[in-house]
Design a protein around this motif. Structure first.
Motif, PDB file in Angstrom:
ATOM      1  N   ALA A 170       0.828  -1.209   0.000  1.00  0.00           N
ATOM      2  CA  ALA A 170       0.000   0.000   0.000  1.00  0.00           C
ATOM      3  C   ALA A 170       0.862   1.259   0.000  1.00  0.00           C
ATOM      4  CB  ALA A 170      -0.934  -0.007   1.212  1.00  0.00           C
ATOM      5  N   CYS A 171       1.928   1.264   0.788  1.00  0.00           N
ATOM      6  CA  CYS A 171       2.818   2.433   0.801  1.00  0.00           C
ATOM      7  C   CYS A 171       3.477   2.638  -0.557  1.00  0.00           C
ATOM      8  CB  CYS A 171       3.881   2.265   1.887  1.00  0.00           C
ATOM      9  SG  CYS A 171       3.272   2.450   3.576  1.00  0.00           S
ATOM     10  N   GLU A 172       3.908   1.552  -1.183  1.00  0.00           N
ATOM     11  CA  GLU A 172       4.556   1.664  -2.497  1.00  0.00           C
ATOM     12  C   GLU A 172       3.585   2.178  -3.543  1.00  0.00           C
ATOM     13  OE1 GLU A 172       6.030  -2.275  -3.026  1.00  0.00           O
ATOM     14  OE2 GLU A 172       7.686  -2.013  -1.574  1.00  0.00           O
ATOM     15  N   GLU A 173       2.304   1.804  -3.437  1.00  0.00           N
ATOM     16  CA  GLU A 173       1.300   2.286  -4.385  1.00  0.00           C
ATOM     17  C   GLU A 173       1.014   3.771  -4.212  1.00  0.00           C
ATOM     18  OE1 GLU A 173      -2.010  -0.247  -3.627  1.00  0.00           O
ATOM     19  OE2 GLU A 173      -1.231  -1.916  -4.843  1.00  0.00           O
ATOM     20  N   GLN A 174       1.334   4.325  -3.042  1.00  0.00           N
ATOM     21  CA  GLN A 174       1.115   5.745  -2.769  1.00  0.00           C
ATOM     22  C   GLN A 174       2.410   6.552  -2.842  1.00  0.00           C
ATOM     23  OE1 GLN A 174      -1.910   6.931  -2.783  1.00  0.00           O
ATOM     24  NE2 GLN A 174      -2.537   4.789  -3.075  1.00  0.00           N
ATOM     25  N   ASP A 175       3.374   6.075  -3.638  1.00  0.00           N
ATOM     26  CA  ASP A 175       4.648   6.745  -3.836  1.00  0.00           C
ATOM     27  C   ASP A 175       5.425   6.864  -2.526  1.00  0.00           C
ATOM     28  OD1 ASP A 175       6.519   8.069  -5.673  1.00  0.00           O
ATOM     29  OD2 ASP A 175       6.131   9.855  -4.479  1.00  0.00           O
ATOM     30  N   GLY A 176       5.480   5.776  -1.770  1.00  0.00           N
ATOM     31  CA  GLY A 176       6.224   5.763  -0.521  1.00  0.00           C
ATOM     32  C   GLY A 176       6.762   4.377  -0.243  1.00  0.00           C
ATOM     33  N   ARG A 177       7.202   4.177   0.955  1.00  0.00           N
ATOM     34  CA  ARG A 177       7.587   2.860   1.455  1.00  0.00           C
ATOM     35  C   ARG A 177       7.295   2.838   2.946  1.00  0.00           C
ATOM     36  NH1 ARG A 177      13.443   2.273   3.383  1.00  0.00           N
ATOM     37  NH2 ARG A 177      13.349   0.215   2.473  1.00  0.00           N
ATOM     38  N   LEU A 178       7.228   1.649   3.526  1.00  0.00           N
ATOM     39  CA  LEU A 178       7.000   1.585   4.960  1.00  0.00           C
ATOM     40  C   LEU A 178       8.086   2.361   5.694  1.00  0.00           C
ATOM     41  CD1 LEU A 178       5.857  -2.066   5.800  1.00  0.00           C
ATOM     42  CD2 LEU A 178       4.563   0.046   6.130  1.00  0.00           C
ATOM     43  N   ALA A 179       7.682   3.162   6.652  1.00  0.00           N
ATOM     44  CA  ALA A 179       8.644   3.965   7.409  1.00  0.00           C
ATOM     45  C   ALA A 179       9.425   3.083   8.379  1.00  0.00           C
ATOM     46  CB  ALA A 179       7.906   5.048   8.184  1.00  0.00           C
ATOM     47  N   THR A 180      10.630   3.505   8.698  1.00  0.00           N
ATOM     48  CA  THR A 180      11.418   2.846   9.727  1.00  0.00           C
ATOM     49  C   THR A 180      11.073   3.453  11.084  1.00  0.00           C
ATOM     50  OG1 THR A 180      13.250   4.414   9.579  1.00  0.00           O
ATOM     51  CG2 THR A 180      13.305   2.516   8.083  1.00  0.00           C
ATOM     52  N   TYR A 181      11.523   2.787  12.138  1.00  0.00           N
ATOM     53  CA  TYR A 181      11.290   3.341  13.477  1.00  0.00           C
ATOM     54  C   TYR A 181      11.958   4.709  13.609  1.00  0.00           C
ATOM     55  CZ  TYR A 181      11.624   4.193  18.455  1.00  0.00           C
ATOM     56  OH  TYR A 181      11.556   4.778  19.690  1.00  0.00           O
ATOM     57  N   ALA A 182      13.182   4.848  13.070  1.00  0.00           N
ATOM     58  CA  ALA A 182      13.887   6.136  13.163  1.00  0.00           C
ATOM     59  C   ALA A 182      13.106   7.235  12.452  1.00  0.00           C
ATOM     60  CB  ALA A 182      15.292   6.005  12.585  1.00  0.00           C
ATOM     61  N   GLN A 183      12.500   6.911  11.303  1.00  0.00           N
ATOM     62  CA  GLN A 183      11.715   7.906  10.573  1.00  0.00           C
ATOM     63  C   GLN A 183      10.449   8.280  11.340  1.00  0.00           C
ATOM     64  OE1 GLN A 183      11.338   5.672   6.976  1.00  0.00           O
ATOM     65  NE2 GLN A 183      13.169   6.554   6.040  1.00  0.00           N
ATOM     66  N   LEU A 184       9.799   7.294  11.953  1.00  0.00           N
ATOM     67  CA  LEU A 184       8.610   7.589  12.749  1.00  0.00           C
ATOM     68  C   LEU A 184       8.970   8.441  13.965  1.00  0.00           C
ATOM     69  CD1 LEU A 184       5.550   7.080  13.093  1.00  0.00           C
ATOM     70  CD2 LEU A 184       6.149   5.145  14.563  1.00  0.00           C
ATOM     71  N   TYR A 185      10.102   8.129  14.587  1.00  0.00           N
ATOM     72  CA  TYR A 185      10.532   8.904  15.745  1.00  0.00           C
ATOM     73  C   TYR A 185      10.808  10.353  15.348  1.00  0.00           C
ATOM     74  CZ  TYR A 185      13.042  10.251  19.964  1.00  0.00           C
ATOM     75  OH  TYR A 185      13.431  10.893  21.105  1.00  0.00           O
ATOM     76  N   GLN A 186      11.467  10.544  14.209  1.00  0.00           N
ATOM     77  CA  GLN A 186      11.739  11.896  13.725  1.00  0.00           C
ATOM     78  C   GLN A 186      10.430  12.636  13.466  1.00  0.00           C
ATOM     79  OE1 GLN A 186      14.640  13.510  13.371  1.00  0.00           O
ATOM     80  NE2 GLN A 186      13.689  15.349  12.514  1.00  0.00           N
ATOM     81  N   ALA A 187       9.468  11.948  12.855  1.00  0.00           N
ATOM     82  CA  ALA A 187       8.173  12.568  12.573  1.00  0.00           C
ATOM     83  C   ALA A 187       7.450  12.936  13.869  1.00  0.00           C
ATOM     84  CB  ALA A 187       7.311  11.618  11.741  1.00  0.00           C
ATOM     85  N   TRP A 188       7.593  12.085  14.883  1.00  0.00           N
ATOM     86  CA  TRP A 188       6.978  12.383  16.185  1.00  0.00           C
ATOM     87  C   TRP A 188       7.573  13.657  16.785  1.00  0.00           C
ATOM     88  CZ3 TRP A 188       9.608  11.813  21.056  1.00  0.00           C
ATOM     89  CH2 TRP A 188       8.797  12.054  22.174  1.00  0.00           C
ATOM     90  N   THR A 189       8.898  13.829  16.702  1.00  0.00           N
ATOM     91  CA  THR A 189       9.526  15.047  17.217  1.00  0.00           C
ATOM     92  C   THR A 189       9.075  16.279  16.444  1.00  0.00           C
ATOM     93  OG1 THR A 189      11.514  14.907  15.802  1.00  0.00           O
ATOM     94  CG2 THR A 189      11.565  13.715  17.908  1.00  0.00           C
ATOM     95  N   GLU A 190       8.610  16.073  15.197  1.00  0.00           N
ATOM     96  CA  GLU A 190       8.159  17.193  14.373  1.00  0.00           C
ATOM     97  C   GLU A 190       6.658  17.427  14.486  1.00  0.00           C
ATOM     98  OE1 GLU A 190       9.529  16.110  10.505  1.00  0.00           O
ATOM     99  OE2 GLU A 190      11.641  16.555  10.953  1.00  0.00           O
ATOM    100  N   GLY A 191       5.972  16.630  15.321  1.00  0.00           N
ATOM    101  CA  GLY A 191       4.564  16.913  15.588  1.00  0.00           C
ATOM    102  C   GLY A 191       3.571  15.834  15.217  1.00  0.00           C
TER     103      GLY A 191
END
Length: 340
Positions: A170-191
C-alpha cells in the motif's frame, strides 16, 4: 623483621601483575588490532534526498599489498546484507538492483567511497564498507538518511486492514515505502500525533503520541507506543509510510468533479491524479497550502495546510487534512494533479 618481604622481592612479584593489568586496560594490540587500513569516517550519517547523488565515504589510510573492498547494505528486519559492489582498486563490479546505480568515486588512489546516483526511497539505511585482504578483514559502517515525511495510511475499508505485506504494498502504491522506526521517531519530534497503530519496515507495530489521552493508550508519557512483536501474515493494522521530495510538482484543479472526471481533468493538463505520497511531499517540501478538498488516486479526498486557520479544517497545526473516501460518483470536489 621475620615474615616480611623485602622491597626487591615484592617488586619481583608485583611488577608482572601490574604490567598485565596495564596492558589489559590499554588493549592487546595483537589481539584487538582495530581498523588498520580503513580510516574512521568523519560523519557516520550521510543526508540526501530522493533523486540526488549521494556519496558514502570510505578511505584507506594505506593500501595493503592486495585487497578487495566489498560494499553491502544491511537490510532492516531481514537479518541479511545485500551485496552492492566489489572492487580491487582497479576494476569494480556491481550486483543487484542498487549495483546498477552505484560506482566508485576514485577521487584518489586510496579512495574506496561509494557513489549512488538517483537516490530512491529504498536506498535509505545502513551500509558497510569492508576491506578484505586475506588476513585481518575490517569494515566501517555508515547510514544514508533521506529527508522526507511520514504519513499514516489506511484503505477505504477502514482501519486495521493490512497485514505487514499488504501495508508494504500500500505504501509503495502511494509513492512511498514503509517507514522505519527512526523515521517515525523523527516525525513524532516534528509533531506527528496519531492514535491508530501501524506497521513499520522492521516488522514492528507502533504509533506516536504527543498528547496522552484515553483513546490513545491512556495516560502516560508522550512517545512512540509499541504493540510488541506481531505476526506479519495474520495480524492487521494500518501503515506508516515514508516519502521524500519528488521530481514533479502537484497542482490543484478546482471544480465539482467525480473521481472519473478528476482523472480526465488531470489528463487534459498532461498530468495524472496525485497519489497520497505526492501530496504529502508537496506539502512538506513545496509548502503547498490549499483549503479545498481534492480527489487523489486512491479515491480519498484531502487538502494540505501549511498556515492553519479556522476555515481550513480548524486544527491548530499544519498538516494534510482528510475527508476520507467519499463515493467515487459524488461530484463535490476538485482534484490534485501530479506532473513530472
Amino acid at each position: 623483621m621475620p615474615g616480611l618481604l623485602s622491597l626487591p622481592t615484592l617488586c619481583h612479584f608485583l611488577l608482572p601483575w601490574a604490567f598485565a593489568i596495564f596492558h589489559k586496560a590499554l588493549g592487546d594490540l595483537a589481539t584487538h588490532p582495530g581498523p588498520h587500513y580503513l580510516l574512521p569516517p568523519i560523519h557516520e550519517v550521510i543526508h540526501s534526498r530522493r533523486g540526488a547523488t549521494a556519496t558514502l565515504p570510505c578511505v584507506l589510510g594505506a593500501p595493503p599489498p592486495s585487497y578487495k573492498v566489498r560494499w553491502s547494505k544491511v537490510e532492516p528486519g531481514e537479518l541479511r546484507e545485500t551485496l552492492i559492489l566489489i572492487t580491487n582498486g582497479l576494476q569494480a563490479r556491481g550486483y543487484g538492483p542498487l549495483g546498477g546505480r552505484a560506482r566508485m568515486r576514485r577521487g584518489h588512489r586510496l579512495d574506496a567511497s561509494l557513489v549512488i546516483e538517483g537516490v530512491r526511497l529504498e536506498d535509505e539505511g545502513r551500509y558497510r564498507c569492508e576491506l578484505i585482504n586475506g588476513i585481518e578483514d575490517e569494515s566501517v559502517a555508515l547510514t544514508l538518511r533521506l529527508e522526507g515525511v511520514v504519513f499514516p495510511y489506511q484503505p477505504s475499508r477502514g482501519r486495521y486492514q493490512f497485514n505487514y505485506y499488504e501495508a508494504k504494498q500500500a505504501c509503495e502504491e502511494q509513492d512511498g515505502r514503509l517507514a522505519t522506526y527512526a523515521q517515525l521517531y523523527q516525525a513524532w519530534t516534528e509533531g506527528l500525533d496519531w492514535c491508530n497503530a501501524g506497521w513499520l519496515l522492521e516488522g514492528s507495530v507502533r504509533y506516536p503520541v504527543l498528547t496522552a489521552r484515553a483513546p490513545c493508550g491512556g495516560p502516560g508519557r508522550p512517545g512512540i507506543r509499541s504493540y510488541g512483536p506481531r505476526d506479519r501474515k495474520r495480524d492487521r493494522y494500518d501503515a506508516f509510510c515514508f516519502t521524500s521530495m519528488t521530481a514533479g510538482h502537484v497542482f490543484f484543479v478546482p471544480g465539482r468533479l467525480t473521481l472519473s472526471e478528476a482523472h480526465a481533468a488531470c489528463r487534459r493538463r498532461g498530468a495524472t491524479v496525485a497519489k497520497v505520497g505526492h501530496l504529502y511531499a508537496a506539502w512538506k517540501f513545496s509548502g503547498l497550502d490549499q483549503c479545498d478538498g481534492g480527489w487523489l488516486a486512491d479515491g480519498s479526498v484531502r487538502f494540505p495546510i501549511t498556515s492553519p486557520r479556522p476555515r481550513c479544517g480548524g486544527l491548530p497545526d499544519p498538516g494534510v487534512r482528510s475527508f476520507g473516501f467519499p463515493r467515487a460518483q459524488q461530484a463535490a470536489f476538485g482534484t490534485y494533479c501530479y506532473s513530472e
